[in-house]
Design an enzyme around this catalytic site. Structure first.
Site, PDB file in Angstrom:
ATOM      1  N   ASP A   8      -8.963   5.779 -10.282  1.00  0.00           N
ATOM      2  CA  ASP A   8      -8.566   5.242  -8.987  1.00  0.00           C
ATOM      3  C   ASP A   8      -8.920   6.325  -7.971  1.00  0.00           C
ATOM      4  O   ASP A   8      -9.431   7.397  -8.338  1.00  0.00           O
ATOM      5  CB  ASP A   8      -7.075   4.893  -8.980  1.00  0.00           C
ATOM      6  CG  ASP A   8      -6.760   3.818  -7.938  1.00  0.00           C
ATOM      7  OD1 ASP A   8      -7.619   3.498  -7.097  1.00  0.00           O
ATOM      8  OD2 ASP A   8      -5.617   3.314  -7.948  1.00  0.00           O
ATOM      9  N   GLU A  10      -6.899   7.215  -4.841  1.00  0.00           N
ATOM     10  CA  GLU A  10      -5.868   7.835  -4.015  1.00  0.00           C
ATOM     11  C   GLU A  10      -5.430   9.194  -4.556  1.00  0.00           C
ATOM     12  O   GLU A  10      -4.965  10.046  -3.791  1.00  0.00           O
ATOM     13  CB  GLU A  10      -4.660   6.889  -3.886  1.00  0.00           C
ATOM     14  CG  GLU A  10      -4.950   5.623  -3.072  1.00  0.00           C
ATOM     15  CD  GLU A  10      -5.642   4.522  -3.856  1.00  0.00           C
ATOM     16  OE1 GLU A  10      -6.000   4.737  -5.042  1.00  0.00           O
ATOM     17  OE2 GLU A  10      -5.843   3.427  -3.284  1.00  0.00           O
ATOM     18  N   HIS A  60     -11.053   1.499  -8.195  1.00  0.00           N
ATOM     19  CA  HIS A  60     -10.549   1.438  -6.816  1.00  0.00           C
ATOM     20  C   HIS A  60     -11.293   0.354  -6.027  1.00  0.00           C
ATOM     21  O   HIS A  60     -12.495   0.173  -6.189  1.00  0.00           O
ATOM     22  CB  HIS A  60     -10.744   2.801  -6.142  1.00  0.00           C
ATOM     23  CG  HIS A  60     -10.346   2.831  -4.699  1.00  0.00           C
ATOM     24  ND1 HIS A  60      -9.018   2.770  -4.310  1.00  0.00           N
ATOM     25  CD2 HIS A  60     -11.082   2.891  -3.560  1.00  0.00           C
ATOM     26  CE1 HIS A  60      -8.970   2.822  -2.976  1.00  0.00           C
ATOM     27  NE2 HIS A  60     -10.206   2.875  -2.496  1.00  0.00           N
ATOM     28  N   HIS A 104      -2.146   7.293  -8.511  1.00  0.00           N
ATOM     29  CA  HIS A 104      -1.139   7.448  -7.450  1.00  0.00           C
ATOM     30  C   HIS A 104       0.181   6.830  -7.909  1.00  0.00           C
ATOM     31  O   HIS A 104       0.213   6.032  -8.851  1.00  0.00           O
ATOM     32  CB  HIS A 104      -1.612   6.766  -6.162  1.00  0.00           C
ATOM     33  CG  HIS A 104      -1.950   5.319  -6.361  1.00  0.00           C
ATOM     34  ND1 HIS A 104      -1.004   4.323  -6.346  1.00  0.00           N
ATOM     35  CD2 HIS A 104      -3.140   4.716  -6.622  1.00  0.00           C
ATOM     36  CE1 HIS A 104      -1.586   3.170  -6.577  1.00  0.00           C
ATOM     37  NE2 HIS A 104      -2.878   3.361  -6.751  1.00  0.00           N
ATOM     38  N   HIS A 116       1.473   2.991  -3.523  1.00  0.00           N
ATOM     39  CA  HIS A 116       1.417   1.531  -3.422  1.00  0.00           C
ATOM     40  C   HIS A 116       1.298   0.987  -4.835  1.00  0.00           C
ATOM     41  O   HIS A 116       1.106   1.752  -5.794  1.00  0.00           O
ATOM     42  CB  HIS A 116       0.241   1.068  -2.550  1.00  0.00           C
ATOM     43  CG  HIS A 116      -1.106   1.291  -3.174  1.00  0.00           C
ATOM     44  ND1 HIS A 116      -1.704   2.533  -3.216  1.00  0.00           N
ATOM     45  CD2 HIS A 116      -1.968   0.447  -3.788  1.00  0.00           C
ATOM     46  CE1 HIS A 116      -2.881   2.426  -3.820  1.00  0.00           C
ATOM     47  NE2 HIS A 116      -3.060   1.177  -4.184  1.00  0.00           N
ATOM     48  N   GLU A 135       0.724   0.662 -10.951  1.00  0.00           N
ATOM     49  CA  GLU A 135      -0.542   0.355 -11.631  1.00  0.00           C
ATOM     50  C   GLU A 135      -0.637   1.099 -12.963  1.00  0.00           C
ATOM     51  O   GLU A 135      -1.148   0.572 -13.949  1.00  0.00           O
ATOM     52  CB  GLU A 135      -1.725   0.758 -10.738  1.00  0.00           C
ATOM     53  CG  GLU A 135      -1.855  -0.135  -9.534  1.00  0.00           C
ATOM     54  CD  GLU A 135      -2.647   0.496  -8.400  1.00  0.00           C
ATOM     55  OE1 GLU A 135      -3.640   1.182  -8.658  1.00  0.00           O
ATOM     56  OE2 GLU A 135      -2.255   0.297  -7.235  1.00  0.00           O
TER      57      GLU A 135
HETATM   58 ZN    ZN Z   1      -6.999   2.640  -5.378  1.00  0.00          ZN
END
Ligand code: ZN
Length: 273
Positions: A8, A10, A60, A104, A116, A135
């Site tokens: 990802d 972030e 992402h 993240h 998030h 996630e």
């Molecule tokens: Zn992401």
């Protein structure tokens, strides 16, 4: 020994703002290159420790962030979207271990960069049965469905802490200390690449001698519950057959994790509209 690197953006080295992870922004170009370098560090560590095959999943946005022309040529890249397993594309029973790079924390976490859960505009919370997760938990459960453990994570300190809390003694590479949603004390790429590489190496070495954490297997039947920010997006998510709704929470009960993941992704796709 085959390793899947699920990525990802972030939690990549230096990232602290949405502009840096949003295609079209000038800053994004810098950080997709940095993402590629963080991933290359993990690939290097995996091969140094004896991995025979490394697959990378670009997880992402629309899954086309990593610069394939700069990817370590020993690895393969799953890119593009939607793919059958999304952030976990490439997972199956032949994978020995999964690494999370650039991860993240879940939505609502204090002092966590860009916290998030899947969709920052629509999803407030997600539960697998009664486990509140992000996630990382959904993706770890998909790996667990195939009997595969998550062995390593890189990201900020809350991302690494949440993964360790859920999954046990995974190797961690903390690339920045977040002091807010958009503020962190960041280590330089030269330093983080060394951290990521050595942590990936340790993770694969432990896997090879049977000292990796257990796969994360969710009890069946699995109820995936998504709390949306507003009622209209919950309205759309409930168009999926057999969902149940309470307030802005929509849930779906299924017999195995691959279907729970599909059901979750379908809810969010409809919610985004
Ligand atoms: Zn992401």
């Amino acid at each position: 020994m085959k390793i899947l690197i699920a990525t990802d953006m972030e939690g990549i080295t230096g990232v602290t703002t949405w502009d840096q992870v949003t295609p079209g922004h000038a800053e994004y170009a810098r950080f997709r290159k940095q993402m590629t370098e963080d991933v290359n560090a993990a690939i290097r560590g995996a091969f140094d420790a004896g991995a025979e095959e490394v697959i990378v999943a670009d997880g992402h946005w629309n899954g086309s962030n990593i610069l394939v022309e700069e990817l370590d040529p020993r690895a393969k890249l799953n890119t593009g979207s939607p793919s059958p397993f999304s952030m976990m594309q490439g997972i199956d029973e032949s994978v020995a271990g999964v690494m999370f790079i650039g991860y993240h924390a879940r939505n609502g976490s204090p002092n966590a960069i860009l916290d998030h859960t899947w969709s920052s505009r629509t999803v407030a919370n997600v539960w697998l049965n009664d486990i509140l997760t992000g996630e990382y938990g959904l993706n770890a459960a998909v790996a667990g469905h195939f009997g595969v453990p998550v062995i390593m994570v890189s990201g900020d300190q809350p991302a690494c802490a949440q993964v360790s809390e859920l999954l046990g003694d995974v190797e961690t590479a903390v690339v920045k200390q977040a002091s807010g949603r958009f503020a962190a004390e960041c280590l330089a790429p030269q330093v983080t690449q060394e951290l990521i590489c050595s942590s990936a190496q340790r993770a694969v070495e432990r896997l090879a001698i049977g000292k990796a954490p257990e796969p994360f297997v969710v009890d069946v039947p699995i109820t995936v519950t998504v709390e949306f920010f507003t009622s209209d997006v919950a309205d759309r998510a409930t168009r999926i057959p057999f969902t149940k709704r309470e307030g802005t929470r929509v849930s779906l009960t299924v017999q195995e994790m691959a279907s729970a993941y599909n059901g979750f992704r379908a809810m969010v796709m409809l919610a985004i509209g």
